[in-house]
Design a protein around this motif. Structure first.
Motif, PDB file in Angstrom:
ATOM      1  N   ASN A  54       0.820  -1.214   0.000  1.00 36.24           N
ATOM      2  CA  ASN A  54       0.000   0.000   0.000  1.00 36.24           C
ATOM      3  C   ASN A  54       0.852   1.263   0.000  1.00 36.24           C
ATOM      4  O   ASN A  54       0.460   2.293  -0.538  1.00 36.24           O
ATOM      5  CB  ASN A  54      -0.937  -0.013   1.211  1.00 36.24           C
ATOM      6  N   ALA A  55       2.060   1.147   0.585  1.00 34.26           N
ATOM      7  CA  ALA A  55       2.928   2.326   0.658  1.00 34.26           C
ATOM      8  C   ALA A  55       3.362   2.784  -0.727  1.00 34.26           C
ATOM      9  O   ALA A  55       3.541   3.986  -0.968  1.00 34.26           O
ATOM     10  CB  ALA A  55       4.151   2.014   1.518  1.00 34.26           C
ATOM     11  N   LEU A  56       3.506   1.841  -1.651  1.00 33.35           N
ATOM     12  CA  LEU A  56       3.941   2.201  -3.009  1.00 33.35           C
ATOM     13  C   LEU A  56       2.903   3.105  -3.679  1.00 33.35           C
ATOM     14  O   LEU A  56       3.233   4.022  -4.438  1.00 33.35           O
ATOM     15  CB  LEU A  56       4.155   0.937  -3.842  1.00 33.35           C
ATOM     16  N   ALA A  57       1.625   2.838  -3.383  1.00 32.85           N
ATOM     17  CA  ALA A  57       0.534   3.564  -4.039  1.00 32.85           C
ATOM     18  C   ALA A  57       0.490   5.028  -3.612  1.00 32.85           C
ATOM     19  O   ALA A  57      -0.145   5.864  -4.260  1.00 32.85           O
ATOM     20  CB  ALA A  57      -0.795   2.875  -3.720  1.00 32.85           C
ATOM     21  N   GLU A  58       1.158   5.338  -2.512  1.00 33.34           N
ATOM     22  CA  GLU A  58       1.137   6.722  -2.044  1.00 33.34           C
ATOM     23  C   GLU A  58       1.954   7.649  -2.949  1.00 33.34           C
ATOM     24  O   GLU A  58       1.805   8.859  -2.904  1.00 33.34           O
ATOM     25  CB  GLU A  58       1.666   6.791  -0.615  1.00 33.34           C
ATOM     26  N   PHE A  59       2.816   7.049  -3.748  1.00 32.86           N
ATOM     27  CA  PHE A  59       3.592   7.871  -4.687  1.00 32.86           C
ATOM     28  C   PHE A  59       2.796   7.947  -5.993  1.00 32.86           C
ATOM     29  O   PHE A  59       3.042   7.213  -6.940  1.00 32.86           O
ATOM     30  CB  PHE A  59       4.985   7.256  -4.910  1.00 32.86           C
ATOM     31  N   ARG A  60       1.822   8.863  -5.988  1.00 33.36           N
ATOM     32  CA  ARG A  60       0.865   8.886  -7.094  1.00 33.36           C
ATOM     33  C   ARG A  60       1.492   9.286  -8.426  1.00 33.36           C
ATOM     34  O   ARG A  60       1.035   8.882  -9.475  1.00 33.36           O
ATOM     35  CB  ARG A  60      -0.296   9.814  -6.741  1.00 33.36           C
ATOM     36  N   ASN A  61       2.509  10.109  -8.356  1.00 35.79           N
ATOM     37  CA  ASN A  61       3.116  10.598  -9.596  1.00 35.79           C
ATOM     38  C   ASN A  61       4.319   9.768 -10.025  1.00 35.79           C
ATOM     39  O   ASN A  61       5.025  10.151 -10.956  1.00 35.79           O
ATOM     40  CB  ASN A  61       3.556  12.052  -9.439  1.00 35.79           C
ATOM     41  N   ALA A  62       4.546   8.704  -9.323  1.00 33.46           N
ATOM     42  CA  ALA A  62       5.783   7.945  -9.577  1.00 33.46           C
ATOM     43  C   ALA A  62       5.855   7.486 -11.021  1.00 33.46           C
ATOM     44  O   ALA A  62       4.878   6.950 -11.566  1.00 33.46           O
ATOM     45  CB  ALA A  62       5.859   6.764  -8.626  1.00 33.46           C
ATOM     46  N   ARG A  63       6.998   7.714 -11.641  1.00 32.01           N
ATOM     47  CA  ARG A  63       7.202   7.222 -13.005  1.00 32.01           C
ATOM     48  C   ARG A  63       8.209   6.101 -13.008  1.00 32.01           C
ATOM     49  O   ARG A  63       8.338   5.372 -13.984  1.00 32.01           O
ATOM     50  CB  ARG A  63       7.637   8.362 -13.921  1.00 32.01           C
ATOM     51  N   ARG A  64       8.938   6.000 -11.897  1.00 26.63           N
ATOM     52  CA  ARG A  64       9.917   4.923 -11.813  1.00 26.63           C
ATOM     53  C   ARG A  64      10.294   4.680 -10.342  1.00 26.63           C
ATOM     54  O   ARG A  64      10.428   5.628  -9.570  1.00 26.63           O
ATOM     55  CB  ARG A  64      11.174   5.294 -12.604  1.00 26.63           C
ATOM     56  N   PHE A  65      10.412   3.407  -9.985  1.00 26.46           N
ATOM     57  CA  PHE A  65      10.913   3.047  -8.654  1.00 26.46           C
ATOM     58  C   PHE A  65      12.324   2.506  -8.813  1.00 26.46           C
ATOM     59  O   PHE A  65      12.588   1.686  -9.700  1.00 26.46           O
ATOM     60  CB  PHE A  65      10.020   1.990  -7.997  1.00 26.46           C
ATOM     61  N   LEU A  66      13.234   2.965  -7.953  1.00 21.82           N
ATOM     62  CA  LEU A  66      14.625   2.516  -7.983  1.00 21.82           C
ATOM     63  C   LEU A  66      14.929   1.780  -6.679  1.00 21.82           C
ATOM     64  O   LEU A  66      14.679   2.328  -5.591  1.00 21.82           O
ATOM     65  CB  LEU A  66      15.575   3.693  -8.133  1.00 21.82           C
ATOM     66  N   ILE A  67      15.442   0.574  -6.807  1.00 21.44           N
ATOM     67  CA  ILE A  67      15.572  -0.269  -5.613  1.00 21.44           C
ATOM     68  C   ILE A  67      17.038  -0.689  -5.399  1.00 21.44           C
ATOM     69  O   ILE A  67      17.488  -1.690  -5.977  1.00 21.44           O
ATOM     70  CB  ILE A  67      14.731  -1.562  -5.725  1.00 21.44           C
ATOM     71  N   PRO A  68      17.779   0.060  -4.590  1.00 22.51           N
ATOM     72  CA  PRO A  68      19.135  -0.390  -4.271  1.00 22.51           C
ATOM     73  C   PRO A  68      19.096  -1.486  -3.203  1.00 22.51           C
ATOM     74  O   PRO A  68      18.513  -1.302  -2.129  1.00 22.51           O
ATOM     75  CB  PRO A  68      19.815   0.873  -3.728  1.00 22.51           C
ATOM     76  N   GLU A  69      19.692  -2.610  -3.533  1.00 26.03           N
ATOM     77  CA  GLU A  69      19.736  -3.710  -2.559  1.00 26.03           C
ATOM     78  C   GLU A  69      21.096  -4.368  -2.626  1.00 26.03           C
ATOM     79  O   GLU A  69      21.705  -4.429  -3.698  1.00 26.03           O
ATOM     80  CB  GLU A  69      18.699  -4.794  -2.912  1.00 26.03           C
ATOM     81  N   MET A  70      21.518  -4.924  -1.515  1.00 26.05           N
ATOM     82  CA  MET A  70      22.775  -5.679  -1.513  1.00 26.05           C
ATOM     83  C   MET A  70      22.478  -7.144  -1.841  1.00 26.05           C
ATOM     84  O   MET A  70      22.792  -8.071  -1.094  1.00 26.05           O
ATOM     85  CB  MET A  70      23.478  -5.524  -0.165  1.00 26.05           C
ATOM     86  N   ASN A  71      21.810  -7.315  -2.966  1.00 23.82           N
ATOM     87  CA  ASN A  71      21.538  -8.633  -3.543  1.00 23.82           C
ATOM     88  C   ASN A  71      21.209  -8.381  -5.009  1.00 23.82           C
ATOM     89  O   ASN A  71      21.264  -7.226  -5.464  1.00 23.82           O
ATOM     90  CB  ASN A  71      20.393  -9.331  -2.808  1.00 23.82           C
ATOM     91  N   LEU A  72      20.849  -9.407  -5.748  1.00 23.35           N
ATOM     92  CA  LEU A  72      20.635  -9.203  -7.184  1.00 23.35           C
ATOM     93  C   LEU A  72      19.194  -8.789  -7.512  1.00 23.35           C
ATOM     94  O   LEU A  72      18.711  -9.050  -8.607  1.00 23.35           O
ATOM     95  CB  LEU A  72      21.042 -10.461  -7.962  1.00 23.35           C
ATOM     96  N   GLY A  73      18.520  -8.181  -6.557  1.00 25.97           N
ATOM     97  CA  GLY A  73      17.189  -7.647  -6.857  1.00 25.97           C
ATOM     98  C   GLY A  73      16.062  -8.491  -6.313  1.00 25.97           C
ATOM     99  O   GLY A  73      15.128  -8.835  -7.043  1.00 25.97           O
ATOM    100  N   GLN A  74      16.130  -8.830  -5.044  1.00 29.19           N
ATOM    101  CA  GLN A  74      15.112  -9.722  -4.477  1.00 29.19           C
ATOM    102  C   GLN A  74      13.813  -8.994  -4.183  1.00 29.19           C
ATOM    103  O   GLN A  74      12.737  -9.445  -4.588  1.00 29.19           O
ATOM    104  CB  GLN A  74      15.670 -10.412  -3.224  1.00 29.19           C
ATOM    105  N   ILE A  75      13.890  -7.870  -3.479  1.00 30.24           N
ATOM    106  CA  ILE A  75      12.656  -7.141  -3.148  1.00 30.24           C
ATOM    107  C   ILE A  75      12.181  -6.328  -4.359  1.00 30.24           C
ATOM    108  O   ILE A  75      10.992  -6.057  -4.511  1.00 30.24           O
ATOM    109  CB  ILE A  75      12.863  -6.277  -1.885  1.00 30.24           C
ATOM    110  N   ALA A  76      13.127  -5.988  -5.251  1.00 28.16           N
ATOM    111  CA  ALA A  76      12.730  -5.301  -6.489  1.00 28.16           C
ATOM    112  C   ALA A  76      11.681  -6.124  -7.227  1.00 28.16           C
ATOM    113  O   ALA A  76      10.705  -5.598  -7.764  1.00 28.16           O
ATOM    114  CB  ALA A  76      13.954  -5.076  -7.371  1.00 28.16           C
TER     115      ALA A  76
END
Ligand SMILES: Cc1ncc(C[n+]2csc(CCOP(=O)(O)OP(=O)(O)O)c2C)c(N)n1
Ligand code: SF4
Ligand code: SF4
Ligand code: SF4
Ligand SMILES: [Mg+2]
Lengths: 367, 262, 90
Positions: A310-332
Motif C-alpha cells: 500500500n505504501a507504493l501507491a502513495e507515490f501517485r506521480n511515480a514514473r519509476r521506482f529505484l531499488i538499491p539492494e545488496m543482492n541481485l534484486g530480491q525485493i525489487a
C-alpha cells in the motif's frame, strides 16, 4: 526518560531484547552476528535468564521453540550458513504458531561466501526458505537505534501473532557504531491468554490468532508439526483441514500487514522514487541530502514481510521506482508485482554499501 | 492411579501395527512415571519423528512432537526455560543416533536433567524399513538388501562415553525390569538414557525371518545377557557370543548435571 | 477382580499368550467383526491380580497389561457375591 549510548548495532540488538524481557537465548557463534550472543551470554544470567550455546543452529532454533512453549521470550541470532540450517525448524515454528525471534545479521553468500562483509541476500529465504506455504514477519533495521527498537518490536509482534519474527539486519548495521537513545522502558505486548478447556488451536477471533496454552499450566496441549485439528491432534490426510489450517496461518499475518506496516514516506509527489531497507537506506538518505531540488521520492521500509505494498501507491506521480539492494534484486521483484511503472533494480554484491554516486548515476540513467 | 490414566483415551487405539513393541515401552514408561507421583501439568513429553516419536501424542500431558532428530534440542529449551518441568523424551534409533546423533552426544555431555527412552527397533520403521545406525550386521532392510555391512552403534556405550549419569538397556520382553530402570532414570538427576530393544514386525521382523511377533520377542529374550553375567564371563575370560547384547543397568553415577530443579 | 480384553483395542498380536505365567491367554480361533482374532481367556480367575488385588490393595503381576502394546487388557470390579435363591419347583 532516555539515556545516550554509543553502541554497536549488535549490542543494541541484544540490549533491545533484554529491554523487551527476553529471558532465553540459544545460539551458535557465527560472524557477523556473534556479538549478539556474546552480549546475551554476559547479561542474561545476571537477570535470571538462560543463555545456552547449542551444538549447531538447528539445535539453537529448536531450543528457542522449546523455551517459548515453556513460557520464555526466546531468541537466537545467526547469519547465512546458520540461517540455512534453521529452515526446517522455522517451518515448525510457523506450523505450531510458536512466538520467537530470530536475528539474521546478513553476510555475503551463497555458502560461506563473505563472512565479514555485508549483504541482503537472505530476503527471499526468510520469506520462503522453509518448505510449504506459510507466512512470517521480517523487520529490517537501518540504524543502531533501529537495531534496538525493531528488536523490541519483533518480540511484541511474535507474541501478538504467535509467529517467528525475523530481524533481518546486515553486517553494515550490525557492526557500525553510532549514537543511540536508550529508553528506560519499552512497550510490551503479551501473548493472548488461553481459555482453559477450549481446543488449543481453535480461534474465533478476527485476528485468527488462538490463545497461547503455555506448557506447565495444566492445559495438556499436544504440539505437532503434522497437520493438526483444533485439538492439536494429527490429521495429516484430511485435505480440507490442511487447507484451512495453512490458510489461517498465512492469513493471520497477511491480513494484518497494513496494521503492522512500518515505513517512512518522503516526497510523495516525486516522479523518481527510491525504495530501500536496511543498510542501503543510508546511501539513499545521503543522495536525498545532497540533492539540490528536493524532488526525489523515498520509501523507507522497516517491515519488509509482510510487504506493505500500500505504501507504493502513495507515490501517485511515480514514473519509476529505484531499488538499491545488496543482492541481485530480491525485493525489487516483489515491488514489480505491485506497480505498473518501471522498477529499476540497483543490485550490489561484494559486501560494500552502494556509494551515493552509484545511486545518482542510476537516477540519471534513462533506463 | 495407574499408567492407563496417563493415556489420552480419546486417541486410542494408536496407529502402531499389530504386535509393535512401541506400545509396551510407553506402558512401562508411564507406569514408572505414575509411581513417581508426578502431576500431569508438570510433566512434558518431547519427541522427534518416527513411529516411536508418535508416543507423546497419546499421552495426556503437554507434549511436543518436533522435527526428525531434534527432540533433544527442543527438550533442552523446554527444560532450561522451566526447570520445574519434568521432561521425558521418546525417540527411535534413527531419530536419536542418525540425524540426531550430534544432539544426543551433546545432551549427554551437558548431562541435562532429562530422561530419554529410545525404542530401538534397529530399523527405520515409519519410512518402511530402511537400515538404521543400529541395524545389526547381516540384517536385511530395504536399503541393505544384501545384508547390512556397516558396524552398528552401541547406543548405551555412546551415552556413557558422552557423559550421561544413568544408562540402562532392556527389551520389550523385560517389562518389569524396564519399568524399574525408567523409574531409576527419572529419579537420577542429570541425563538418563534407557534403551529398549523392540520388535518391529512390519519393517524388521518380516524381512528377518521373524514370522510371528512372539518369535522376535523370544529372540530378544534369549539374546539378552545380564550385565552381572557378562561381567562374570569377562572375568573368567569366556567368549561372549557376538549376537548377544548386554541388558541391565550399565552406568549410574553422579556427575554434575545441568537444569536440575533448584 | 475380573480380567478382560477390550476388543475395540486388541490387535491380536498374541503377546499376552506368551507372557502370562499361568497361560491364561489362549490364541483365539475366530476373527471378530474387525477381522481380528482376539485371544480367549482360560479360567481367568487363576490370575494373581484377580485373586489378590483387593486383598493387597495394589496391582499384582500385571505383566500381561504392561506387555499388551495396545492397552487392551484391564480388570473390572466384580459384583459382590450374592447367594442365589434357588426356587425349587416340584
Ligand atoms: C529431515 C527428515 N528427513 C527424513 C524424514 C523421513 N523420516 C521419517 S521417520 C524416519 C525414520 C525414523 O526412524 P526411527 O527414528 O528409528 O523411528 P521408528 O519409525 O523406527 O520408530 C525418517 C527417515 C523426515 N521426517 N525428516
Ligand atoms: S512399522 Fe514397525 S515400528 Fe512402526 S508401527 Fe509398525 S511395527 Fe511399529
Ligand atoms: S497382547 Fe493385547 S493386543 Fe495383543 S493379543 Fe493380547 S490383548 Fe490383544
Ligand atoms: S496379571 Fe499376570 S497372572 Fe494375571 S493374567 Fe496377567 S500375566 Fe497372567
Ligand atoms: Mg527405528
Amino acid at each position: 526518560m532516555t539515556r545516550t549510548e554509543f553502541w554497536q548495532g549488535n549490542t543494541a540488538c541484544a540490549e533491545g531484547a533484554l529491554a523487551a524481557g527476553c529471558n532465553f537465548f540459544g545460539g551458535y557463534p557465527i560472524t557477523p552476528s556473534t556479538e549478539v550472543a556474546e552480549h546475551m551470554a554476559a547479561k542474561l544470567p545476571k537477570k535470571g535468564g538462560v543463555f545456552i550455546q547449542m551444538e549447531d543452529e538447528i539445535a539453537s532454533m529448536a531450543s528457542i521453540i522449546g523455551a517459548s512453549w515453556a513460557g520464555s521470550r526466546a531468541m537466537t541470532a545467526t547469519s547465512g550458513p546458520g540461517f540455512s540450517l534453521m529452515m526446517e525448524n522455522i517451518g515448525f515454528a510457523a506450523m505450531t504458531e510458536t512466538p520467537c525471534v530470530v536475528v539474521n545479521v546478513q553476510r555475503g553468500g551463497p555458502s560461506t561466501g563473505q563472512p565479514t562483509m555485508s549483504a541482503q541476500g537472505d530476503m527471499m529465504q526468510v520469506r520462503f526458505g522453509s518448505h510449504g506455504d506459510y507466512a512470517i514477519i521480517a523487520l529490517c533495521p537501518a540504524t543502531v537505534q533501529e537495531m534496538f527498537e525493531l528488536t523490541v518490536k519483533a518480540f511484541n509482534l511474535a507474541d501478538k501473532y504467535r509467529v517467528p519474527v525475523f530481524l533481518m539486519a546486515d553486517e553494515t548495521v550490525g557492526h557500525m557504531r553510532e549514537k543511540i537513545l536508550v529508553p528506560d522502558k519499552v512497550e510490551r505486548v503479551s501473548r493472548k491468554p488461553f481459555v482453559p478447556g477450549t481446543p488449543p488451536f481453535r480461534t474465533t477471533d478476527p485476528d485468527l490468532v488462538p490463545g497461547f496454552p503455555q506448557f506447565g499450566t495444566g492445559q495438556h496441549v499436544h504440539v505437532t508439526g503434522l497437520t493438526h485439528d483444533e485439538r492439536g491432534y494429527p490429521a495429516a490426510t484430511n485435505p480440507g483441514l490442511h487447507m484451512a489450517l495453512v490458510k489461517r496461518l498465512v492469513d493471520k499475518i497477511e491480513n494484518a500487514r497494513y496494521e503492522m506496516a512500518d515505513y517512512d514516506i518522503i516526497n510523495p509527489d516525486a516522479e523518481q522514487v527510491f525504495v530501500a531497507y536496511g543498510g542501503p537506506v543510508r546511501t539513499v538518505q545521503q543522495v536525498l541530502h545532497d540533492s539540490p531540488n528536493n524532488d526525489i521520492g523515498f520509501l523507507r521500509i522497516r517491515t519488509v514481510w509482510p510487504f506493505p505494498e500500500n505504501a507504493l501507491a502513495e507515490f501517485r506521480n511515480a514514473r519509476r521506482f529505484l531499488i538499491p539492494e545488496m543482492n541481485l534484486g530480491q525485493i525489487a521483484r516483489e515491488i514489480e508485482r505491485h506497480v505498473k511503472v518501471p522498477v529499476k533494480s540497483i543490485p550490489k554484491l561484494g559486501g560494500e554499501l552502494h556509494t551515493p554516486a552509484e545511486l545518482v548515476a542510476a537516477l540519471e540513467a534513462k533506463q | 492411579m495407574s499408567f492407563d490414566d496417563w493415556y489420552r483415551q480419546d486417541r486410542l487405539p494408536h496407529i502402531y501395527c499389530a504386535g509393535c513393541g512401541n506400545g509396551t515401552i510407553i506402558n512401562c514408561t508411564l507406569a514408572a512415571i505414575d509411581q513417581m507421583g508426578w502431576k500431569k501439568e508438570e510433566t512434558v513429553f518431547v519427541s522427534g519423528i518416527g513411529c516411536s516419536s508418535r508416543a507423546p501424542g497419546y499421552i495426556l500431558t503437554d507434549s511436543l512432537h518436533t522435527t526428525h532428530g531434534r527432540a533433544l534440542a527442543f527438550a533442552t529449551g523446554v527444560k532450561m526455560a522451566n526447570r520445574d518441568l519434568h521432561v521425558v523424551v521418546f525417540t527411535g534409533d534413527g531419530d536419536l543416533a542418525a540425524i540426531g546423533g550430534n544432539h544426543f552426544i551433546h545432551a549427554c555431555r551437558r548431562n541435562i536433567d532429562i530422561t530419554v527412552v529410545c525404542m530401538n527397533n534397529q530399523i527405520y520403521g515409519m519410512t518402511g524399513g530402511q537400515g538404521s545406525p543400529t541395524t545389526p550386521k547381516g540384517c536385511l532392510s530395504s536399503t541393505t538388501p544384501y545384508g547390512c555391512t556397516e558396524t552398528p552403534f552401541d547406543l548405551c556405550e555412546l551415552a556413557t562415553a558422552a557423559g550421561a549419569n544413568y544408562v540402562a538397556r532392556w527389551t520389550s520382553y523385560h517389562v518389569k525390569e524396564l519399568e524399574k530402570a525408567v523409574k531409576v532414570g527419572l529419579e537420577t538427576p542429570g541425563f538418563s538414557f534407557i534403551e529398549a530393544l523392540v520388535q518391529c514386525p512390519t519393517a524388521f521382523g518380516r524381512r528377518n525371518k521373524f514370522r510371528q511377533v512372539a518369535d522376535h520377542v523370544e529372540y530378544l529374550k534369549v539374546h539378552s545377557l545380564l550385565r552381572a553375567k557378562r561381567d562374570r564371563m569377562l572375568e573368567a575370560g569366556e567368549h561372549i557370543p557376538e549376537d548377544m547384547f548386554v541388558v541391565g543397568e550399565l552406568t549410574r553415577r553422579n556427575r554434575p548435571a545441568m537444569g536440575v530443579k533448584p | 477382580m475380573k480380567l478382560a480384553i477390550d476388543e475395540t483395542r486388541c490387535k491380536g498380536c498374541n503377546l499376552c499368550t506368551k507372557v502370562c505365567p499361568y497361560k491364561i491367554f489362549k490364541e483365539g480361533k475366530r476373527p471378530n467383526r474387525k477381522g481380528i482374532v482376539v485371544p480367549e481367556l482360560d479360567r481367568p480367575e487363576r490370575c494373581t491380580n484377580c485373586r489378590l488385588r483387593n486383598l493387597y490393595g495394589r496391582q499384582l503381576c500385571g505383566v500381561c497389561q504392561l506387555t499388551c502394546p495396545d492397552q487392551a487388557i484391564h480388570w473390572t470390579e466384580e459384583e459382590p457375591y450374592e447367594p442365589h435363591k434357588v426356587a425349587i419347583e416340584y
